[in-house]
Motif scaffolding. Sequence first.
Motif, PDB file in Angstrom:
ATOM      1  N   GLU A 191       5.872   2.485  -9.542  1.00  0.00           N
ATOM      2  CA  GLU A 191       7.118   3.023 -10.090  1.00  0.00           C
ATOM      3  C   GLU A 191       6.865   4.294 -10.894  1.00  0.00           C
ATOM      4  O   GLU A 191       7.734   5.174 -10.974  1.00  0.00           O
ATOM      5  N   PHE A 192       5.677   4.398 -11.462  1.00  0.00           N
ATOM      6  CA  PHE A 192       5.320   5.588 -12.229  1.00  0.00           C
ATOM      7  C   PHE A 192       5.009   6.774 -11.319  1.00  0.00           C
ATOM      8  O   PHE A 192       4.934   7.908 -11.787  1.00  0.00           O
ATOM      9  N   GLY A 193       4.853   6.501 -10.027  1.00  0.00           N
ATOM     10  CA  GLY A 193       4.639   7.581  -9.076  1.00  0.00           C
ATOM     11  C   GLY A 193       3.227   7.714  -8.561  1.00  0.00           C
ATOM     12  O   GLY A 193       2.845   8.770  -8.038  1.00  0.00           O
ATOM     13  N   ILE A 194       2.430   6.646  -8.658  1.00  0.00           N
ATOM     14  CA  ILE A 194       1.045   6.681  -8.202  1.00  0.00           C
ATOM     15  C   ILE A 194       0.908   5.834  -6.945  1.00  0.00           C
ATOM     16  O   ILE A 194       1.278   4.656  -6.929  1.00  0.00           O
ATOM     17  N   ASP A 195       0.373   6.425  -5.885  1.00  0.00           N
ATOM     18  CA  ASP A 195       0.181   5.744  -4.609  1.00  0.00           C
ATOM     19  C   ASP A 195      -1.195   5.081  -4.608  1.00  0.00           C
ATOM     20  O   ASP A 195      -2.210   5.710  -4.309  1.00  0.00           O
ATOM     21  N   LEU A 196      -1.228   3.803  -4.966  1.00  0.00           N
ATOM     22  CA  LEU A 196      -2.503   3.101  -5.072  1.00  0.00           C
ATOM     23  C   LEU A 196      -3.182   2.930  -3.718  1.00  0.00           C
ATOM     24  O   LEU A 196      -4.411   2.918  -3.635  1.00  0.00           O
ATOM     25  N   SER A 197      -2.407   2.800  -2.658  1.00  0.00           N
ATOM     26  CA  SER A 197      -3.007   2.635  -1.327  1.00  0.00           C
ATOM     27  C   SER A 197      -3.801   3.869  -0.933  1.00  0.00           C
ATOM     28  O   SER A 197      -4.860   3.772  -0.298  1.00  0.00           O
ATOM     29  N   ALA A 198      -3.315   5.031  -1.328  1.00  0.00           N
ATOM     30  CA  ALA A 198      -4.045   6.271  -1.034  1.00  0.00           C
ATOM     31  C   ALA A 198      -5.329   6.348  -1.843  1.00  0.00           C
ATOM     32  O   ALA A 198      -6.359   6.834  -1.366  1.00  0.00           O
ATOM     33  N   LEU A 199      -5.285   5.840  -3.067  1.00  0.00           N
ATOM     34  CA  LEU A 199      -6.476   5.874  -3.922  1.00  0.00           C
ATOM     35  C   LEU A 199      -7.563   4.959  -3.387  1.00  0.00           C
ATOM     36  O   LEU A 199      -8.753   5.227  -3.530  1.00  0.00           O
ATOM     37  N   ASN A 200      -7.160   3.851  -2.768  1.00  0.00           N
ATOM     38  CA  ASN A 200      -8.129   2.906  -2.230  1.00  0.00           C
ATOM     39  C   ASN A 200      -8.966   3.505  -1.110  1.00  0.00           C
ATOM     40  O   ASN A 200     -10.050   3.021  -0.802  1.00  0.00           O
ATOM     41  N   SER A 201      -8.444   4.560  -0.489  1.00  0.00           N
ATOM     42  CA  SER A 201      -9.156   5.176   0.632  1.00  0.00           C
ATOM     43  C   SER A 201     -10.215   6.167   0.175  1.00  0.00           C
ATOM     44  O   SER A 201     -11.001   6.653   0.980  1.00  0.00           O
ATOM     45  N   THR A 202     -10.254   6.475  -1.127  1.00  0.00           N
ATOM     46  CA  THR A 202     -11.255   7.414  -1.630  1.00  0.00           C
ATOM     47  C   THR A 202     -12.607   6.723  -1.741  1.00  0.00           C
ATOM     48  O   THR A 202     -12.694   5.501  -1.813  1.00  0.00           O
TER      49      THR A 202
END
Length: 239
Positions: A154-165
């Motif tokens: 909700e704060f605007g952070i895409d956690l799924s994208a971060l997991n790919s790093t």
Amino acid sequence: MISGPLIAEIAALVGEPARATMLSALLDGRALTASELAFAARVTPQTASTHLAKLTEAGMLLPIREGRHRYFRLASPKVVEMLDGIVAVALENRPRYRPLSRQARERSAARICYDHLAGRLSVDLTDSLITHEYIVVGDEAAEITQAGTRFLTEFGIDLSALNSTRRHFCRLCLDWTERRPHITGAVGAALTKRCFDLGWTERMKHSGAVIVTASGKHGFRETFGIGMPEETGNGTRGQ
């Protein structure tokens, strides 16, 4: 594997005062020219060039070419973690030091460390996430809860994208001015970027310190329930 010689090799590189000063100047994530680093370390350009070549060869610095200019930045988050660890060990058994200069107070209140927030602001953000049970902390890492996933999304952070790093997802780092942990890793960098994108924070020119804008003071209070250290700015920006 005998690690002693490896430790000694890196320690010798980092332990030279001019090189240590250059590395410290790059801790806020900026890329600086050889001339700027020479000025920071108070050495001649020729001496700086020799130091920078050694640090680059050891994999601690990454040279970047922009037109006619050549910049240097820290090569990876691992180098940042190493430098932070050295500072934390150095301060472990020393009396707590409260900086007196305004610039030092500003950096202690909020600053950029490579690509994430550090200082009292970052520690307060971490405490807020723990208090609201958005994260559960371990010794060196944190796990994001289901409530935390919803909140950060909700704060605007895409956690799924971060997991790919390829870097650490959500890591804890001992803040060397506050001596309490703050969040680093992919999540820490994403939180920091989001605060900049929202206009809540601004970087101070020629400094790693961060200003919290008027909208940021409101946003941090309403979203995270935290007030701002006085040194993070006068609150006149962003109105």
